[in-house]
Design a protein around this motif. Structure first.
Motif, PDB file in Angstrom:
ATOM      1  N   MET A   1      16.093  13.651  40.878  1.00  0.00           N
ATOM      2  CA  MET A   1      14.780  14.615  40.831  1.00  0.00           C
ATOM      3  C   MET A   1      13.193  13.556  41.721  1.00  0.00           C
ATOM      4  SD  MET A   1      14.250  17.190  39.682  1.00  0.00           S
ATOM      5  CE  MET A   1      12.943  18.515  39.344  1.00  0.00           C
ATOM      6  N   VAL A   2      12.564  14.837  43.164  1.00  0.00           N
ATOM      7  CA  VAL A   2      11.832  14.298  43.488  1.00  0.00           C
ATOM      8  C   VAL A   2      10.767  14.604  42.702  1.00  0.00           C
ATOM      9  CG1 VAL A   2      10.537  13.961  45.408  1.00  0.00           C
ATOM     10  CG2 VAL A   2      13.748  13.766  45.176  1.00  0.00           C
ATOM     11  N   LEU A   3       9.601  13.727  41.621  1.00  0.00           N
ATOM     12  CA  LEU A   3       8.560  14.686  41.128  1.00  0.00           C
ATOM     13  C   LEU A   3       7.121  14.274  41.348  1.00  0.00           C
ATOM     14  CD1 LEU A   3       9.046  13.127  37.332  1.00  0.00           C
ATOM     15  CD2 LEU A   3      10.008  15.841  38.629  1.00  0.00           C
ATOM     16  N   ALA A   4       6.407  14.818  42.470  1.00  0.00           N
ATOM     17  CA  ALA A   4       5.003  15.225  43.308  1.00  0.00           C
ATOM     18  C   ALA A   4       4.074  14.553  42.669  1.00  0.00           C
ATOM     19  CB  ALA A   4       4.728  16.278  44.446  1.00  0.00           C
ATOM     20  N   THR A   5       3.021  14.292  43.028  1.00  0.00           N
ATOM     21  CA  THR A   5       1.985  14.168  42.813  1.00  0.00           C
ATOM     22  C   THR A   5       0.770  14.212  43.819  1.00  0.00           C
ATOM     23  OG1 THR A   5       1.786  11.593  42.173  1.00  0.00           O
ATOM     24  CG2 THR A   5       3.531  12.822  40.927  1.00  0.00           C
ATOM     25  N   GLY A   6       1.095  13.875  44.638  1.00  0.00           N
ATOM     26  CA  GLY A   6      -0.267  14.651  45.399  1.00  0.00           C
ATOM     27  C   GLY A   6       0.180  14.121  46.390  1.00  0.00           C
ATOM     28  N   GLY A   7      -1.102  12.986  46.961  1.00  0.00           N
ATOM     29  CA  GLY A   7      -1.164  11.519  47.888  1.00  0.00           C
ATOM     30  C   GLY A   7      -1.708  11.624  48.403  1.00  0.00           C
ATOM     31  N   THR A   8      -1.828  10.634  49.476  1.00  0.00           N
ATOM     32  CA  THR A   8      -1.888  10.478  51.148  1.00  0.00           C
ATOM     33  C   THR A   8      -0.218  11.233  51.876  1.00  0.00           C
ATOM     34  OG1 THR A   8      -3.195   9.139  51.196  1.00  0.00           O
ATOM     35  CG2 THR A   8      -1.873  10.004  52.827  1.00  0.00           C
ATOM     36  N   ILE A   9       0.828  10.725  50.909  1.00  0.00           N
ATOM     37  CA  ILE A   9       2.324  11.235  50.966  1.00  0.00           C
ATOM     38  C   ILE A   9       2.616  13.031  51.625  1.00  0.00           C
ATOM     39  CG2 ILE A   9       3.723  11.210  49.051  1.00  0.00           C
ATOM     40  CD1 ILE A   9       5.179  10.196  50.216  1.00  0.00           C
ATOM     41  N   ALA A  10       1.602  13.191  50.921  1.00  0.00           N
ATOM     42  CA  ALA A  10       0.971  14.593  51.096  1.00  0.00           C
ATOM     43  C   ALA A  10       0.466  15.313  51.620  1.00  0.00           C
ATOM     44  CB  ALA A  10       2.083  15.303  49.640  1.00  0.00           C
ATOM     45  N   GLY A  11      -0.356  14.513  52.477  1.00  0.00           N
ATOM     46  CA  GLY A  11      -2.117  14.489  53.149  1.00  0.00           C
ATOM     47  C   GLY A  11      -1.788  15.243  54.388  1.00  0.00           C
ATOM     48  N   SER A  12      -3.173  16.136  55.194  1.00  0.00           N
ATOM     49  CA  SER A  12      -2.740  16.523  55.712  1.00  0.00           C
ATOM     50  C   SER A  12      -4.611  16.065  56.904  1.00  0.00           C
ATOM     51  CB  SER A  12      -2.900  17.958  55.932  1.00  0.00           C
ATOM     52  OG  SER A  12      -4.026  18.499  54.932  1.00  0.00           O
ATOM     53  N   GLY A  13      -4.099  15.952  58.000  1.00  0.00           N
ATOM     54  CA  GLY A  13      -5.890  16.068  58.786  1.00  0.00           C
ATOM     55  C   GLY A  13      -5.351  17.049  59.767  1.00  0.00           C
ATOM     56  N   ALA A  14      -6.804  17.163  60.543  1.00  0.00           N
ATOM     57  CA  ALA A  14      -7.592  17.050  61.465  1.00  0.00           C
ATOM     58  C   ALA A  14      -6.652  17.493  62.313  1.00  0.00           C
ATOM     59  CB  ALA A  14      -8.835  17.269  61.485  1.00  0.00           C
ATOM     60  N   SER A  15      -5.931  16.227  63.208  1.00  0.00           N
ATOM     61  CA  SER A  15      -4.834  16.254  64.205  1.00  0.00           C
ATOM     62  C   SER A  15      -3.910  15.209  63.727  1.00  0.00           C
ATOM     63  CB  SER A  15      -6.057  15.801  65.367  1.00  0.00           C
ATOM     64  OG  SER A  15      -6.514  14.497  65.586  1.00  0.00           O
ATOM     65  N   SER A  16      -3.122  15.019  64.733  1.00  0.00           N
ATOM     66  CA  SER A  16      -2.432  14.440  64.189  1.00  0.00           C
ATOM     67  C   SER A  16      -2.595  12.702  64.925  1.00  0.00           C
ATOM     68  CB  SER A  16      -0.958  14.157  66.016  1.00  0.00           C
ATOM     69  OG  SER A  16      -2.036  14.210  66.889  1.00  0.00           O
ATOM     70  N   THR A  17      -3.481  12.610  64.743  1.00  0.00           N
ATOM     71  CA  THR A  17      -4.027  11.144  65.431  1.00  0.00           C
ATOM     72  C   THR A  17      -4.831  10.437  64.212  1.00  0.00           C
ATOM     73  OG1 THR A  17      -6.078  11.827  66.901  1.00  0.00           O
ATOM     74  CG2 THR A  17      -3.654  10.537  67.757  1.00  0.00           C
TER      75      THR A  17
ATOM     76  N   ALA B   1      -5.358  12.716  44.390  1.00  0.00           N
ATOM     77  CA  ALA B   1      -5.404  12.382  45.372  1.00  0.00           C
ATOM     78  C   ALA B   1      -5.509  11.449  44.383  1.00  0.00           C
ATOM     79  CB  ALA B   1      -7.074  12.134  45.610  1.00  0.00           C
ATOM     80  N   SER B   2      -4.691  10.520  44.279  1.00  0.00           N
ATOM     81  CA  SER B   2      -4.577   9.158  43.783  1.00  0.00           C
ATOM     82  C   SER B   2      -5.820   8.464  42.417  1.00  0.00           C
ATOM     83  CB  SER B   2      -3.711   7.928  43.749  1.00  0.00           C
ATOM     84  OG  SER B   2      -3.520   7.073  44.710  1.00  0.00           O
ATOM     85  N   GLU B   3      -6.685   8.810  43.587  1.00  0.00           N
ATOM     86  CA  GLU B   3      -8.228   7.571  42.658  1.00  0.00           C
ATOM     87  C   GLU B   3      -8.587   8.507  41.815  1.00  0.00           C
ATOM     88  OE1 GLU B   3      -9.496  10.359  46.621  1.00  0.00           O
ATOM     89  OE2 GLU B   3      -7.962   9.470  45.469  1.00  0.00           O
ATOM     90  N   ASN B   4      -8.001   9.772  41.466  1.00  0.00           N
ATOM     91  CA  ASN B   4      -8.604  10.713  39.978  1.00  0.00           C
ATOM     92  C   ASN B   4      -7.345  10.528  39.566  1.00  0.00           C
ATOM     93  OD1 ASN B   4     -10.760  12.297  41.620  1.00  0.00           O
ATOM     94  ND2 ASN B   4      -9.618  13.772  42.944  1.00  0.00           N
ATOM     95  N   MET B   5      -6.466   9.806  39.636  1.00  0.00           N
ATOM     96  CA  MET B   5      -5.370   9.686  38.261  1.00  0.00           C
ATOM     97  C   MET B   5      -6.105   8.790  37.046  1.00  0.00           C
ATOM     98  SD  MET B   5      -2.154  10.159  37.482  1.00  0.00           S
ATOM     99  CE  MET B   5      -1.775   9.563  39.301  1.00  0.00           C
ATOM    100  N   ASN B   6      -5.709   9.737  35.779  1.00  0.00           N
ATOM    101  CA  ASN B   6      -6.103   8.813  34.726  1.00  0.00           C
ATOM    102  C   ASN B   6      -5.377   9.114  33.170  1.00  0.00           C
ATOM    103  OD1 ASN B   6      -6.229  12.422  33.845  1.00  0.00           O
ATOM    104  ND2 ASN B   6      -7.590  12.596  34.449  1.00  0.00           N
ATOM    105  N   ASN B   7      -5.701   9.262  32.392  1.00  0.00           N
ATOM    106  CA  ASN B   7      -4.898   8.946  30.908  1.00  0.00           C
ATOM    107  C   ASN B   7      -3.958   9.979  30.801  1.00  0.00           C
ATOM    108  OD1 ASN B   7      -5.987   6.337  31.168  1.00  0.00           O
ATOM    109  ND2 ASN B   7      -6.868   6.710  28.869  1.00  0.00           N
ATOM    110  N   ASP B   8      -4.627  11.130  30.757  1.00  0.00           N
ATOM    111  CA  ASP B   8      -3.838  12.666  30.425  1.00  0.00           C
ATOM    112  C   ASP B   8      -2.679  12.327  31.324  1.00  0.00           C
ATOM    113  OD1 ASP B   8      -5.892  12.523  28.437  1.00  0.00           O
ATOM    114  OD2 ASP B   8      -7.147  14.221  29.716  1.00  0.00           O
ATOM    115  N   TYR B   9      -2.688  12.418  32.600  1.00  0.00           N
ATOM    116  CA  TYR B   9      -2.014  12.265  34.142  1.00  0.00           C
ATOM    117  C   TYR B   9      -0.298  11.576  33.688  1.00  0.00           C
ATOM    118  CZ  TYR B   9      -5.244  15.173  36.700  1.00  0.00           C
ATOM    119  OH  TYR B   9      -5.733  16.566  37.341  1.00  0.00           O
ATOM    120  N   TRP B  10      -0.968  10.534  33.013  1.00  0.00           N
ATOM    121  CA  TRP B  10      -0.410   9.305  32.665  1.00  0.00           C
ATOM    122  C   TRP B  10       0.815   9.946  32.143  1.00  0.00           C
ATOM    123  CZ3 TRP B  10      -3.440   4.545  33.460  1.00  0.00           C
ATOM    124  CH2 TRP B  10      -3.697   3.651  34.606  1.00  0.00           C
TER     125      TRP B  10
END
Length: 350
Positions: free
Chosen positions: A25-41, A78-87
């Motif tokens: 089972m893959v549980l997704a929480t966000g983060g850079t792995i689920a991020g996107s940028g303005a271009s491929s660079t 974004a994981s800087e917004n992680m908190n006790n409730d999410y945990w």
């Protein structure tokens, strides 16, 4: 991926688990792995937590050759917004899934900024020996040479493997396997950022197979005494950072704000500045606040009765836990007791 290569992967994993593929089972929480940028660079200045779980999984079609994979979006931050409730929400969901016979392991996709904290929290509260692997990426999904897909692929293999059973919560990026207790983010931006500086990796992912060379001797997961199943909140614990010319303002402010515990990230071996800091911590302790001495250094044992007379002050030392992980263990300890001798036992156990 060639048909032959896919068959070899499938054969290796099937042999490790017996007939058929493992159920992961893959549980997704966000983060850079689920991020996107303005271009491929764009590898800095991108937006984290924009890509959903189905897109993440569909981007790695090879996953179906190594496991029966299902995905679930637990939250998207974004994981800087992680908190006790999410945990608490994440831990309860993990424990529910691991209790099911049709789940062999769990992968959690997560932002890298607080991945070490989430993984250690889970290491203390997961009630199963089944593998739990926390994975992230240092480059967004839209980047050239994005590291998320291969990290996710490796994490699924690891979570479905016999080798990972009973090893505690694992953090797996960059072909390296780390223990949740010991791993820390070591560089702001490079792909090899996650390290266990002195104790070293647990092992490596190579050729679509995990290789372990050591394991943690500290209690975790199924052997842990901590249980969050009935908890809706965690005690307030804050961190005070040590530095030259430090004052007591932050300590007093946290006490006034209702802190039940304070982790002092001291200089060197957890040293306390005198006369500014030590009296403030003493006063906080007399008000019932539990004080843990840690170190900002990031390596080594904080010696009990070393740079402070801990027995006289009724303080606790963090052993080798860094300040952010000492905070997590102290929060959980305070759900069970305020006895500093008992809390010190926990720090020497976990």
């Amino acid at each position: 991926m060639s048909v032959l290569f896919a068959l070899l992967i499938s054969f290796d994993v099937a042999n490790a688990r017996g007939p058929g593929l493992p159920n992961v089972m893959v549980l997704a929480t966000g983060g850079t792995i689920a991020g996107s940028g303005a271009s491929s660079t764009t590898v800095v200045g991108y937006t984290a937590a924009t890509v959903g779980i189905e897109t993440l999984l569909n981007a790695v079609p090879e996953l179906k050759t190594v496991a029966n994979v299902k995905g679930e979006q637990v939250f998207q931050i974004a994981s800087e917004n992680m908190n006790n409730d999410y945990w608490l929400k994440l831990a309860k969901r993990v424990n529910t899934l691991l209790a099911q016979d049709d789940v062999d392991g769990i992968v959690i996709t997560h932002g890298t900024d607080t991945i070490e904290e989430t993984s250690y929290f889970l290491d203390l509260v997961v009630k199963s020996k089944k593998p739990v692997v926390v994975v992230g990426a240092m480059r967004p999904s839209t980047a050239i040479s994005a590291d998320g897909p291969i990290n996710l692929f490796n994490a699924v293999i690891l979570a479905g493997s016999d080798e990972a059973v009973g090893k505690g919560v694992l953090v797996a990026l960059n072909d390296q396997i780390n223990a949740a207790r010991d791993v820390t983010k070591n560089n702001t931006s490079t792909a090899d950022t996650f390290r266990t500086p002195e104790l070293g990796f647990l092992g490596y992912m190579q050729g679509n197979k995990p290789y372990f060379y050591r394991q943690s001797t500290r209690r975790h997961t199924a052997d842990s005494e901590f249980d969050v199943s009935s908890l809706d909140v965690l005690p307030q614990v804050d961190i005070v950072y040590g530095y030259a010319n430090m004052n007591r303002v932050a300590i007093d402010a946290f006490v006034a704000a209702g802190a039940k515990g304070i982790v002092h990230a001291g200089v060197g071996d957890g040293s306390l500045a005198r006369p500014a800091v030590e009296p403030a911590l003493d006063e906080a302790r007399k008000k019932g606040v539990v004080i843990v001495r840690s170190s900002r250094v990031g390596n080594g044992i904080v010696a009990r009765n070393g740079e402070a007379k801990d027995d006289e002050h009724d303080f606790v030392v963090s052993d080798t836990l860094n300040p952010q992980k000492a905070r997590i263990l102290l929060m959980l300890a305070l759900t069970k007791t305020t006895d500093t001798k008992e809390i010190q036992r926990m720090f020497f156990t976990y």
